[in-house]
Design a protein around this motif. Structure first.
Motif, PDB file in Angstrom:
ATOM      1  N   TYR A 171      -9.402  -3.192  -2.542  1.00  0.00           N
ATOM      2  CA  TYR A 171      -9.054  -1.796  -2.270  1.00  0.00           C
ATOM      3  C   TYR A 171      -9.472  -1.368  -0.861  1.00  0.00           C
ATOM      4  O   TYR A 171      -8.878  -0.459  -0.292  1.00  0.00           O
ATOM      5  CB  TYR A 171      -9.722  -0.895  -3.307  1.00  0.00           C
ATOM      6  CG  TYR A 171      -9.383   0.566  -3.168  1.00  0.00           C
ATOM      7  CD1 TYR A 171      -8.134   1.048  -3.558  1.00  0.00           C
ATOM      8  CD2 TYR A 171     -10.306   1.468  -2.640  1.00  0.00           C
ATOM      9  CE1 TYR A 171      -7.827   2.399  -3.434  1.00  0.00           C
ATOM     10  CE2 TYR A 171     -10.005   2.810  -2.513  1.00  0.00           C
ATOM     11  CZ  TYR A 171      -8.747   3.271  -2.911  1.00  0.00           C
ATOM     12  OH  TYR A 171      -8.433   4.606  -2.773  1.00  0.00           O
TER      13      TYR A 171
ATOM     14  N   MET B  83       0.855  -1.191   0.000  1.00  0.00           N
ATOM     15  CA  MET B  83       0.000   0.000   0.000  1.00  0.00           C
ATOM     16  C   MET B  83       0.888   1.237   0.000  1.00  0.00           C
ATOM     17  O   MET B  83       1.943   1.242   0.632  1.00  0.00           O
ATOM     18  CB  MET B  83      -0.906   0.022   1.230  1.00  0.00           C
ATOM     19  CG  MET B  83      -1.679  -1.250   1.445  1.00  0.00           C
ATOM     20  SD  MET B  83      -2.546  -1.273   3.032  1.00  0.00           S
ATOM     21  CE  MET B  83      -2.973  -3.019   3.145  1.00  0.00           C
TER      22      MET B  83
ATOM     23  N   LEU C 186      -1.769  -1.175  -3.635  1.00  0.00           N
ATOM     24  CA  LEU C 186      -2.974  -0.366  -3.470  1.00  0.00           C
ATOM     25  C   LEU C 186      -2.588   1.103  -3.325  1.00  0.00           C
ATOM     26  O   LEU C 186      -1.654   1.438  -2.595  1.00  0.00           O
ATOM     27  CB  LEU C 186      -3.757  -0.801  -2.233  1.00  0.00           C
ATOM     28  CG  LEU C 186      -4.063  -2.291  -2.060  1.00  0.00           C
ATOM     29  CD1 LEU C 186      -4.929  -2.510  -0.827  1.00  0.00           C
ATOM     30  CD2 LEU C 186      -4.729  -2.872  -3.282  1.00  0.00           C
TER      31      LEU C 186
ATOM     32  N   ARG D 164      -7.008  -0.737   2.062  1.00  0.00           N
ATOM     33  CA  ARG D 164      -6.108   0.417   2.111  1.00  0.00           C
ATOM     34  C   ARG D 164      -6.240   1.228   3.398  1.00  0.00           C
ATOM     35  O   ARG D 164      -5.363   2.054   3.709  1.00  0.00           O
ATOM     36  CB  ARG D 164      -6.362   1.328   0.898  1.00  0.00           C
ATOM     37  CG  ARG D 164      -5.171   2.186   0.501  1.00  0.00           C
ATOM     38  CD  ARG D 164      -5.545   3.134  -0.632  1.00  0.00           C
ATOM     39  NE  ARG D 164      -6.536   4.102  -0.221  1.00  0.00           N
ATOM     40  CZ  ARG D 164      -6.255   5.231   0.437  1.00  0.00           C
ATOM     41  NH1 ARG D 164      -5.013   5.513   0.742  1.00  0.00           N
ATOM     42  NH2 ARG D 164      -7.209   6.069   0.770  1.00  0.00           N
TER      43      ARG D 164
END
Length: 251
Positions: free
Chosen positions: A207, A91, A167, A210
């Motif tokens: 997602y 991330m 991400l 994140r």
């Protein structure tokens, strides 16, 4: 004081191999001094206000300043983060850190850049980070507050760990960045900018993870000397961030 912070013996054994060797007179106990440094960073104190339990404040400050210049704290973070397990996905994100007037007072002086910029919110720095799947930082970078995310990510991309997916929010939606990730075998999970003519699909379920990097930023900002930057020099401020990240996430 009942709220004093102390590094455990087990934690000290993990980081002692990266300490510089002592020359001449024996230095004050490392555990005592380092615990005092973390206490000052956590509570946002002046160095002179460090409790007497940690020893003379001058000794604590000098140790922090000297080891920061040697890159000891950044080196410890890099070593422990590099040896950690590779947890998917990666991330990436950034956050602003407000500069206190004591940090910004010498903005235009000195040979080395202070990494303090001027934005609509005032003087601040920007901290960029790449985390693993558990929200533990693996790469960190400090820049001026007005520097774009794209310029900073270009400096970090060659050091990205091996991973299958990365991400990022739509601020990282750029064709060159997507291509650079693909060249490294990393699949970008980045929402498209609203002004894209052709929207690029992404895994919406993946997602959602994140939020872990946002939690990481929040945990570091719980330390008041990081939430508000009081260090004039970029290397000392980055050392404080590296030491805090090491203690919170890697020890």
């Amino acid at each position: 004081m009942a709220d004093l912070f102390w590094l455990s013996e087990a934690q000290m054994r993990r980081i002692e191999p990266y300490f510089p060797l002592s020359h001449g007179m024996p230095r004050m106990e490392d555990r005592r001094v380092l615990s005092g440094i973390v206490f000052v960073i956590r509570n946002g104190l002046r160095w002179r206000d460090a409790p007497a339990d940690y020893g003379p404040p001058k000794t604590i400050y000098n140790r922090f300043l000297h080891w920061s210049r040697l890159g000891v704290f950044s080196g410890i973070f890099a070593e422990l983060a590099g040896k950690g397990p590779r947890l998917e996905p990666l991330m990436i994100d950034a956050t602003h850190l407000k500069a206190h007037r004591t940090a910004a007072s010498l903005l235009e002086k000195g040979l080395l850049p202070r990494r303090i910029g001027r934005t609509e919110g005032g003087l601040n720095s920007n901290r960029h980070a790449v985390c693993d799947g558990r929200g533990r930082p693996q790469i960190m970078l400090l820049s001026e507050g007005q520097m774009s995310d794209f310029k900073c990510v270009a400096l970090m991309i060659d050091t990205l760990p091996r991973a299958k997916t990365l991400l990022g929010d739509r601020g990282y939606d750029a064709d060159w960045f997507r291509q650079a990730l693909s060249d490294r075998g990393i699949t970008p999970c980045i929402p498209s900018m609203t002004n894209r003519r052709v929207q690029i699909p992404h895994d919406a379920v993946l997602y959602r993870q994140r939020h872990r990097i946002e939690i990481m930023f929040g945990r570091l900002k719980d330390l008041r000397r990081i939430l508000t930057r009081k260090d004039r020099c970029a290397h000392t401020f980055m050392s404080a961030i590296a030491l805090a990240a090491t203690v919170i996430f890697w020890l």
